[in-house]
Design an enzyme around this catalytic site. Sequence first.
Site, PDB file in Angstrom:
ATOM      1  CB  CYS A  72     -19.919  60.089 -11.486  1.00 51.10           C
ATOM      2  SG  CYS A  72     -21.509  59.557 -12.113  1.00 51.10           S
ATOM      3  CB  CYS A 115     -20.319  57.367 -14.202  1.00 46.97           C
ATOM      4  SG  CYS A 115     -21.045  58.952 -13.958  1.00 46.97           S
ATOM      5  CG  ASP A 116     -16.815  55.979 -12.842  1.00 49.85           C
ATOM      6  OD1 ASP A 116     -17.051  55.726 -14.032  1.00 49.85           O
ATOM      7  OD2 ASP A 116     -16.347  57.063 -12.460  1.00 49.85           O
TER       8      ASP A 116
END
Length: 310
Positions: free
Chosen positions: A136, A139-140
Amino acid sequence: MNTEHTSCLIIGSGPAGYTAAIYAARANLQPILYEGIEPGGQLTTTTRIENFPGFPAGIEGNELMERMKQQAEHFGTQVRFGTITAVESKQRPFQVTVDGNHLLTADTLIIATGATAKYLGLESESQFKGMGVSACATCDGFFYRNQVVAVVGGGDTACEEATYLASICKTVHLIVRKPHLRASKAMQKRVLSTPNLEVHFESVTQEIVGDASGVTGVRIRNEQGLEETLAITGFFVAIGHRPNTAAFADFLELNEEGYIRTSPGSTRTNIPGIFAAGDVQDPHVRQAITAAGSGCAAALECERYLLNLH
Ligand code: NDP
């Protein structure tokens, strides 16, 4: 002991689940919705959504999902934490187990559990999961600002993640196993015109390399058998998804890829009273708006089913 009962149990909290909840609640079915392991679903792991109608300037995935949740609750849906771990489908009402211990019964089920990211399956990939390997980017990606990263995959997801990462990272290597991208033409154009995004066609990931500090590189092999190690600190997997159907596989008909089969033009499954909506039954389009549309259809079909039942 009294087991809790509902006329409509909705499983999953993406656009399909919440739209089903909005319609079911407005139809006075007093639905209960279990959010599952990823509250808000896949849109909470994406960046700005620019193609959901009604938001000409785009909207953040998290905000869109929060608004859908509020709308579902506003009409009386009970939204709860928890994952459905088993369903007894032969008896009526259906008997449902939540988190392995809480039992409830339901006249109808709407399954909207979505799909989960696939990984390559390399040993080194699991070794560095959470230490540089991620599925992701949104997200990261933040953790890799101004660094060099790689994305594997050639579809819309990979291209979207690669262009997003290119906006915050120094360089992005996109590793594509075919000689072309599978993504939409618009997305391909965006990828190929992003200066700090380098596409490696006909290249297969052999190994993620690293040390105690995390990922330091990725070894790829091209069509000619030539190997090269790209120096990177982040490796993002974007090679598609697997439908979340494990709890239902024993009694629902699935297609070859594990997606729930529904009757053409309907959300009905092979079991009367069980409906499926969103990505869990759609291997093709997989858009937030189509998921929402099928969630609406599931609630309407569910309402009709209950009218005939009672
Ligand atoms: P796709 O299935 O479309 O693409 C998967 C990609 O990963 C393909 O390029 C595939 O390669 C590659 N791949 C699969 N397995 C491997 C492997 N083991 N090693 C290397 N590469 C691999 O998945 P997406 O998640 O990209 O998209 C799913 C659907 O969602 C599509 O319909 C897409 O259009 C849609 N989508 C739309 C968006 C939008 O409109 N904003 C955003 C994101 C997704 P190959 O081509 O060789 O099979």
